[in-house]
Design an enzyme around this catalytic site. Structure first.
Site, PDB file in Angstrom:
ATOM      1  N   CYS A  17       4.123 -12.851 -13.519  1.00  0.00           N
ATOM      2  CA  CYS A  17       4.028 -11.337 -13.981  1.00  0.00           C
ATOM      3  C   CYS A  17       4.190 -11.473 -15.738  1.00  0.00           C
ATOM      4  CB  CYS A  17       5.182 -10.701 -13.819  1.00  0.00           C
ATOM      5  SG  CYS A  17       7.018 -11.357 -13.798  1.00  0.00           S
ATOM      6  N   GLY A  55      -0.557 -10.807 -13.973  1.00  0.00           N
ATOM      7  CA  GLY A  55      -0.260 -10.134 -12.572  1.00  0.00           C
ATOM      8  C   GLY A  55      -1.340  -9.027 -12.304  1.00  0.00           C
ATOM      9  N   ASN A  87       9.766 -11.473 -16.222  1.00  0.00           N
ATOM     10  CA  ASN A  87       8.891 -12.484 -15.965  1.00  0.00           C
ATOM     11  C   ASN A  87       9.563 -13.815 -15.863  1.00  0.00           C
ATOM     12  OD1 ASN A  87       6.673 -14.526 -16.355  1.00  0.00           O
ATOM     13  ND2 ASN A  87       6.479 -14.372 -18.438  1.00  0.00           N
ATOM     14  N   GLY A  88       9.347 -14.526 -14.641  1.00  0.00           N
ATOM     15  CA  GLY A  88      10.152 -15.881 -14.606  1.00  0.00           C
ATOM     16  C   GLY A  88      10.781 -15.931 -13.222  1.00  0.00           C
ATOM     17  N   TYR A 105      -3.382 -22.859 -18.286  1.00  0.00           N
ATOM     18  CA  TYR A 105      -4.230 -22.060 -17.687  1.00  0.00           C
ATOM     19  C   TYR A 105      -3.591 -20.572 -17.850  1.00  0.00           C
ATOM     20  CZ  TYR A 105      -5.328 -19.851 -13.231  1.00  0.00           C
ATOM     21  OH  TYR A 105      -5.998 -18.917 -12.068  1.00  0.00           O
TER      22      TYR A 105
END
Length: 491
Positions: A19, A45, A120-121, A260
């Protein structure tokens, strides 16, 4: 989730980041600004998104499956989500966790007032905490580890919301960046090692929090600084307060952001992602040269590295593969035969560039190799006489537990095969990977010190920066794995 999802799309070979987060405080039309910020973070996301706003009296929130542009494009957005403060979230999930109740931001009414949270994570002790909370009577509405944080905040006996937040943070482990909105504050937190990114910006003198700087650029905000590892920032009408709720630790940001995940126009931890990727390509040529006629990237993330490789080698850089940006998920196709054509829906060969040429094909990474194999075959069918595949990152040998959806180790190509076996499987004339030392050189970080690595790089080295509590328990208790899968399936 701490363990790899069993429903991963069998035709999708890319690692996925869970996310992106965004938040603004005391700005006009906060929900519209947040929607723009989320649009810039769409790459982090693409399956669901949500926004929560506060109008001074009450919270408003919406959650939707699908893209930001579809969910929050209406002219009435500010009427639906009024207020001068808002947070938002873009989410990636695998099929088993793609449910609206897992979409963030998550909201709870506490004794001290409402709180909305976007995360996020991954928490590496999520299952352990969840089991404890359930045994104590907690009722969960989702299968997201973000909800665990809300429960911990709610159960804290501290008086102030900020202190409750710190109380909850002391109990969680893993890699994360959090943004939270209360009645009076916007809060941002980065995990003690800084694994997941979070930046602070300024829009007309008001604070902005975002996963990447590209979101600041989208709304015309000024980049102020990175939130530091282990730092909590509390934004209120009194200004911005910086707090350090964790013991001091060495920073270990995720190096895969540069390989990436991050957009090439972002600056992550002071480094231009675009320039780092070009340097990866330059070093890749120095380490793995090969006689060829043309350098071709696998778009889009392979483009900067291919440019670096081409410039260092003197070979022509050509767009030998054209990406279609208007394609949905290939696994929804009804039959395996049709799914096999999915790579051509996403990538098309440029025969004029490939025919009769010795091609160096540059990709950012190789995970299971299934997508790489299809692309190699496509390039050969377009007339390439030789295909030499180069990865702008080292071989991925180990799975991730900090927010990247990546297969288990027995499904990672490099973990199971030698270089020669991988080249044979991928049907290439030669195969080469950037070294770990070369990656650190591209980061302008010198050599990797085995005792004090500067980045989280466990996918290549097996050096996990934190303990993996849920994983450790699961390896000795198969019933924990079964319970995890059962509640995910029933979600």
């Amino acid at each position: 989730m701490p363990l790899a999802h069993p429903w991963r799309d069998p035709d999708d070979d890319r690692p996925r980041l869970e996310c992106g987060v965004f938040g603004v405080f005391s700005v006009e039309q906060a929900s519209a600004v947040t929607a723009l910020g989320l649009h810039a973070l769409q790459h982090r996301g693409q399956e669901a998104c949500g926004i929560a706003s506060f109008d001074g009296q009450r919270f408003h929130y919406e959650k939707h499956m699908g893209h930001v542009g579809d969910a929050f494009a209406g002219a009435d957005l500010v009427d639906r989500l009024p207020g001068a403060s808002a947070i938002g979230h873009t989410r990636y999930s695998t099929a088993g966790g793609s449910f609206i109740r897992n979409v963030q931001p998550m909201f709870a009414d506490l004794e001290a007032g409402g709180i909305a949270l976007a995360h996020n994570g991954n928490l590496t002790n999520f299952l352990t905490l969840r089991e404890r909370l359930v045994s104590e009577g907690a009722i969960f509405q989702s299968t997201s580890d973000s909800e665990v944080i809300l429960h911990l905040i709610a159960r804290s006996r501290k008086a102030r919301v900020v202190d409750r937040f710190i109380d909850a943070l002391a109990q969680i482990e893993g890699g994360y960046a959090l943004v939270a909105l209360t009645n009076k504050k916007l809060i941002g937190v980065r995990d003690p090692l800084g694994i997941r990114p979070l930046v602070l910006g300024e829009l007309d003198g008001k604070p902005v929090l975002a996963s990447e700087t590209c979101a600041l650029d989208m709304i015309g905000a000024r980049f102020v600084r990175d939130i530091e590892h282990g730092e909590m920032v509390v934004c209120s009408d009194k200004g911005i307060q910086s707090m350090r709720p964790f013991p001091a630790a060495q920073a270990r940001p995720c190096v895969f952001e540069y390989v990436y995940f991050a957009r090439p126009d972002s600056v992550v931890n002071g480094r231009s992602v675009y320039q780092v990727r070009k340097r990866m390509g330059r070093r890749l040529f120095e380490e793995k040269p090969t006689p060829a006629d043309v350098v071709v990237p696998v778009p889009d993330s392979g483009v900067p590295a291919a440019l670096g490789y081409a410039q260092a080698s003197g070979l022509a850089f050509e767009m030998g593969i054209i990406r279609n940006h208007y394609v949905g998920r290939t696994f929804i196709q009804p039959t395996q035969g049709v799914r096999e054509l999915g790579v051509r829906m996403k990538h098309s060969p440029n025969r004029a560039v490939l025919e009769g040429k010795r091609v160096v094909l540059i990709d950012d990474s190789i995970v299971r190799g299934t997508t790489s194999l299809k692309i190699v075959r496509m390039v050969r069918e377009a007339g390439a006489t030789e295909v030499h595949l180069r990865s702008a990152s080292p071989p991925i040998m180990y799975p991730d537990f900090y927010g990247i959806d990546m297969p288990d180790r027995d499904k990672l190509l490099a973990a199971r095969h030698s270089l020669e076996e991988m080249a044979s499987f991928l049907e290439v004339d030669s195969l080469g990977f950037l070294s770990v030392e070369g990656l650190y050189w591209a980061m302008d970080a010198g050599q990797r010190d085995a005792e004090r690595p500067q980045f989280t790089d466990h996918y290549f080295t097996g050096d996990y920066p934190t303990r993996l509590l849920d994983r450790e328990i699961a390896e000795g208790r198969n019933d924990l794995v079964e319970r995890q899968l059962s509640f995910l399936v029933s979600a």
